[in-house]
Design a protein around this motif. Sequence first.
Motif, PDB file in Angstrom:
ATOM      1  N   LEU A 217       5.253 -12.223  -4.429  1.00  0.00           N
ATOM      2  CA  LEU A 217       5.569 -11.135  -3.504  1.00  0.00           C
ATOM      3  C   LEU A 217       5.189  -9.778  -4.097  1.00  0.00           C
ATOM      4  O   LEU A 217       4.660  -8.907  -3.392  1.00  0.00           O
ATOM      5  CB  LEU A 217       7.058 -11.157  -3.163  1.00  0.00           C
ATOM      6  N   GLN A 218       5.449  -9.605  -5.388  1.00  0.00           N
ATOM      7  CA  GLN A 218       5.118  -8.342  -6.036  1.00  0.00           C
ATOM      8  C   GLN A 218       3.612  -8.093  -6.020  1.00  0.00           C
ATOM      9  O   GLN A 218       3.160  -6.956  -5.866  1.00  0.00           O
ATOM     10  CB  GLN A 218       5.620  -8.350  -7.483  1.00  0.00           C
ATOM     11  N   GLU A 219       2.840  -9.145  -6.144  1.00  0.00           N
ATOM     12  CA  GLU A 219       1.383  -9.023  -6.081  1.00  0.00           C
ATOM     13  C   GLU A 219       0.949  -8.425  -4.743  1.00  0.00           C
ATOM     14  O   GLU A 219       0.059  -7.571  -4.688  1.00  0.00           O
ATOM     15  CB  GLU A 219       0.745 -10.402  -6.265  1.00  0.00           C
ATOM     16  N   CYS A 220       1.608  -8.843  -3.658  1.00  0.00           N
ATOM     17  CA  CYS A 220       1.284  -8.299  -2.328  1.00  0.00           C
ATOM     18  C   CYS A 220       1.659  -6.819  -2.237  1.00  0.00           C
ATOM     19  O   CYS A 220       0.904  -6.018  -1.668  1.00  0.00           O
ATOM     20  CB  CYS A 220       2.026  -9.088  -1.249  1.00  0.00           C
ATOM     21  N   VAL A 221       2.818  -6.468  -2.766  1.00  0.00           N
ATOM     22  CA  VAL A 221       3.249  -5.068  -2.745  1.00  0.00           C
ATOM     23  C   VAL A 221       2.262  -4.204  -3.527  1.00  0.00           C
ATOM     24  O   VAL A 221       1.898  -3.105  -3.081  1.00  0.00           O
ATOM     25  CB  VAL A 221       4.672  -4.921  -3.331  1.00  0.00           C
ATOM     26  N   ASP A 222       1.811  -4.705  -4.669  1.00  0.00           N
ATOM     27  CA  ASP A 222       0.841  -3.957  -5.474  1.00  0.00           C
ATOM     28  C   ASP A 222      -0.466  -3.765  -4.713  1.00  0.00           C
ATOM     29  O   ASP A 222      -1.081  -2.692  -4.755  1.00  0.00           O
ATOM     30  CB  ASP A 222       0.569  -4.682  -6.799  1.00  0.00           C
ATOM     31  N   ARG A 223      -0.889  -4.804  -3.994  1.00  0.00           N
ATOM     32  CA  ARG A 223      -2.113  -4.701  -3.191  1.00  0.00           C
ATOM     33  C   ARG A 223      -1.944  -3.675  -2.069  1.00  0.00           C
ATOM     34  O   ARG A 223      -2.876  -2.905  -1.769  1.00  0.00           O
ATOM     35  CB  ARG A 223      -2.458  -6.060  -2.563  1.00  0.00           C
ATOM     36  N   MET A 224      -0.775  -3.656  -1.458  1.00  0.00           N
ATOM     37  CA  MET A 224      -0.503  -2.699  -0.391  1.00  0.00           C
ATOM     38  C   MET A 224      -0.581  -1.270  -0.916  1.00  0.00           C
ATOM     39  O   MET A 224      -1.183  -0.386  -0.288  1.00  0.00           O
ATOM     40  CB  MET A 224       0.881  -2.974   0.219  1.00  0.00           C
ATOM     41  N   ASP A 225       0.029  -1.054  -2.083  1.00  0.00           N
ATOM     42  CA  ASP A 225       0.037   0.275  -2.690  1.00  0.00           C
ATOM     43  C   ASP A 225      -1.381   0.720  -3.050  1.00  0.00           C
ATOM     44  O   ASP A 225      -1.791   1.855  -2.773  1.00  0.00           O
ATOM     45  CB  ASP A 225       0.922   0.254  -3.935  1.00  0.00           C
ATOM     46  N   GLU A 226      -2.138  -0.180  -3.652  1.00  0.00           N
ATOM     47  CA  GLU A 226      -3.518   0.142  -4.029  1.00  0.00           C
ATOM     48  C   GLU A 226      -4.374   0.446  -2.798  1.00  0.00           C
ATOM     49  O   GLU A 226      -5.224   1.346  -2.819  1.00  0.00           O
ATOM     50  CB  GLU A 226      -4.127  -1.020  -4.817  1.00  0.00           C
ATOM     51  N   ALA A 227      -4.151  -0.306  -1.724  1.00  0.00           N
ATOM     52  CA  ALA A 227      -4.926  -0.090  -0.500  1.00  0.00           C
ATOM     53  C   ALA A 227      -4.655   1.289   0.093  1.00  0.00           C
ATOM     54  O   ALA A 227      -5.575   1.975   0.560  1.00  0.00           O
ATOM     55  CB  ALA A 227      -4.591  -1.178   0.521  1.00  0.00           C
ATOM     56  N   LEU A 228      -3.391   1.716   0.064  1.00  0.00           N
ATOM     57  CA  LEU A 228      -3.062   3.039   0.598  1.00  0.00           C
ATOM     58  C   LEU A 228      -3.661   4.143  -0.262  1.00  0.00           C
ATOM     59  O   LEU A 228      -4.082   5.186   0.261  1.00  0.00           O
ATOM     60  CB  LEU A 228      -1.542   3.219   0.683  1.00  0.00           C
ATOM     61  N   GLN A 229      -3.707   3.927  -1.565  1.00  0.00           N
ATOM     62  CA  GLN A 229      -4.317   4.923  -2.436  1.00  0.00           C
ATOM     63  C   GLN A 229      -5.808   5.083  -2.139  1.00  0.00           C
ATOM     64  O   GLN A 229      -6.373   6.167  -2.317  1.00  0.00           O
ATOM     65  CB  GLN A 229      -4.111   4.528  -3.901  1.00  0.00           C
ATOM     66  N   ARG A 230      -6.430   3.997  -1.637  1.00  0.00           N
ATOM     67  CA  ARG A 230      -7.848   4.056  -1.254  1.00  0.00           C
ATOM     68  C   ARG A 230      -8.020   4.430   0.222  1.00  0.00           C
ATOM     69  O   ARG A 230      -9.137   4.502   0.712  1.00  0.00           O
ATOM     70  CB  ARG A 230      -8.521   2.695  -1.468  1.00  0.00           C
TER      71      ARG A 230
ATOM     72  N   LEU B   1      -1.326  -4.234  14.198  1.00  0.00           N
ATOM     73  CA  LEU B   1      -2.646  -3.652  13.972  1.00  0.00           C
ATOM     74  C   LEU B   1      -2.921  -2.492  14.922  1.00  0.00           C
ATOM     75  O   LEU B   1      -3.520  -1.486  14.544  1.00  0.00           O
ATOM     76  CB  LEU B   1      -3.732  -4.714  14.136  1.00  0.00           C
ATOM     77  N   PHE B   2      -2.462  -2.632  16.171  1.00  0.00           N
ATOM     78  CA  PHE B   2      -2.646  -1.556  17.144  1.00  0.00           C
ATOM     79  C   PHE B   2      -1.911  -0.296  16.690  1.00  0.00           C
ATOM     80  O   PHE B   2      -2.457   0.809  16.716  1.00  0.00           O
ATOM     81  CB  PHE B   2      -2.116  -2.008  18.504  1.00  0.00           C
ATOM     82  N   ALA B   3      -0.674  -0.489  16.241  1.00  0.00           N
ATOM     83  CA  ALA B   3       0.155   0.663  15.855  1.00  0.00           C
ATOM     84  C   ALA B   3      -0.284   1.280  14.546  1.00  0.00           C
ATOM     85  O   ALA B   3      -0.091   2.476  14.318  1.00  0.00           O
ATOM     86  CB  ALA B   3       1.620   0.231  15.769  1.00  0.00           C
ATOM     87  N   LEU B   4      -0.890   0.484  13.674  1.00  0.00           N
ATOM     88  CA  LEU B   4      -1.228   0.939  12.324  1.00  0.00           C
ATOM     89  C   LEU B   4      -2.106   2.182  12.333  1.00  0.00           C
ATOM     90  O   LEU B   4      -1.916   3.094  11.533  1.00  0.00           O
ATOM     91  CB  LEU B   4      -1.927  -0.187  11.557  1.00  0.00           C
ATOM     92  N   ARG B   5      -3.049   2.226  13.253  1.00  0.00           N
ATOM     93  CA  ARG B   5      -3.998   3.340  13.280  1.00  0.00           C
ATOM     94  C   ARG B   5      -3.486   4.530  14.077  1.00  0.00           C
ATOM     95  O   ARG B   5      -4.182   5.538  14.219  1.00  0.00           O
ATOM     96  CB  ARG B   5      -5.344   2.851  13.824  1.00  0.00           C
ATOM     97  N   LEU B   6      -2.298   4.413  14.624  1.00  0.00           N
ATOM     98  CA  LEU B   6      -1.720   5.505  15.404  1.00  0.00           C
ATOM     99  C   LEU B   6      -0.502   6.126  14.725  1.00  0.00           C
ATOM    100  O   LEU B   6      -0.135   7.258  15.025  1.00  0.00           O
ATOM    101  CB  LEU B   6      -1.322   4.999  16.795  1.00  0.00           C
ATOM    102  N   ARG B   7       0.119   5.384  13.818  1.00  0.00           N
ATOM    103  CA  ARG B   7       1.325   5.863  13.151  1.00  0.00           C
ATOM    104  C   ARG B   7       0.956   6.626  11.883  1.00  0.00           C
ATOM    105  O   ARG B   7      -0.214   6.667  11.475  1.00  0.00           O
ATOM    106  CB  ARG B   7       2.241   4.683  12.803  1.00  0.00           C
ATOM    107  N   ASP B   8       1.979   7.217  11.255  1.00  0.00           N
ATOM    108  CA  ASP B   8       1.775   7.868   9.968  1.00  0.00           C
ATOM    109  C   ASP B   8       1.408   6.817   8.919  1.00  0.00           C
ATOM    110  O   ASP B   8       1.708   5.631   9.072  1.00  0.00           O
ATOM    111  CB  ASP B   8       3.041   8.606   9.530  1.00  0.00           C
ATOM    112  N   LYS B   9       0.794   7.254   7.845  1.00  0.00           N
ATOM    113  CA  LYS B   9       0.425   6.361   6.750  1.00  0.00           C
ATOM    114  C   LYS B   9       1.668   5.600   6.275  1.00  0.00           C
ATOM    115  O   LYS B   9       2.702   6.224   5.994  1.00  0.00           O
ATOM    116  CB  LYS B   9      -0.159   7.191   5.609  1.00  0.00           C
ATOM    117  N   PRO B  10       1.620   4.264   6.219  1.00  0.00           N
ATOM    118  CA  PRO B  10       2.843   3.471   5.972  1.00  0.00           C
ATOM    119  C   PRO B  10       3.324   3.461   4.524  1.00  0.00           C
ATOM    120  O   PRO B  10       3.552   2.405   3.929  1.00  0.00           O
ATOM    121  CB  PRO B  10       2.414   2.072   6.433  1.00  0.00           C
TER     122      PRO B  10
END
Length: 226
Positions: free
Chosen positions: A113-126, A168-177
């Motif tokens: 699970l932590q691996e997924c959280v780390d990937r999420m964080d890295e993706a937002l940084q990019r 996915l629809f909401a992701l591009r309309l909401r604030d950065k998660p």
Amino acid sequence: MRKSRDAVKPTASDAVYETLRHKIMNNQLPGGSQLLEEEVATQLNVSRTPVRAALSKLEAEGLVQAVRRHGYRITPITVQDIHEIYQILSPLETVAAELLAEKNPNEQEVQALQECVDRMDEALQRNDLQAWADADELFHTRLVDLCGNQRLARAAKLMFAQSHRVRLFALRLRDKPVSSVKHHGTLVDAIRQKRPALAREIHGAHRDSWTQTLGHLLTSLNIHQL
């Protein structure tokens, strides 16, 4: 010598199913649009038989609906549908989190699970929202897969198939998660600390926040279905 199950090649119906499901889940085929067996077969260069099998499987997942004499249509998702989906999905994931927090040992599950959280964080940084969405989806899949209750996992995944389009629809309309990544990380910490009550509280707060955000977003855009 028999071939291993991993070596079995996907059938034509599997390929059609995966292609159509990907398009539906990523809103490339919007709710309400029509699918005709003959047209799909021509587009994918296959016979109608695997198309029919694929559409039957998608219908069982609630992603398409058979329309008499008019083939199939992509199942629209209404605001009421969204409310009902999360009424079911939220408790299922909460129980999964509690079960993981009660597991002893649970180090491997926590690491996954932590691996997924780390990937999420890295993706937002990019600023890579698609990579964030992929990591988020993997997190929730692992959450239910690793909890040890197979019936819960199957039920939750049925809801995932219906909620993914909305996310996915909401992701591009909401604030950065950013807050979502924080909530996921805090949930993993509670599971790591083997505190099921805290895991329940954290996940419940996250789901309530997300549902409210989604509701406000759809209302502000005057959207009644996807």
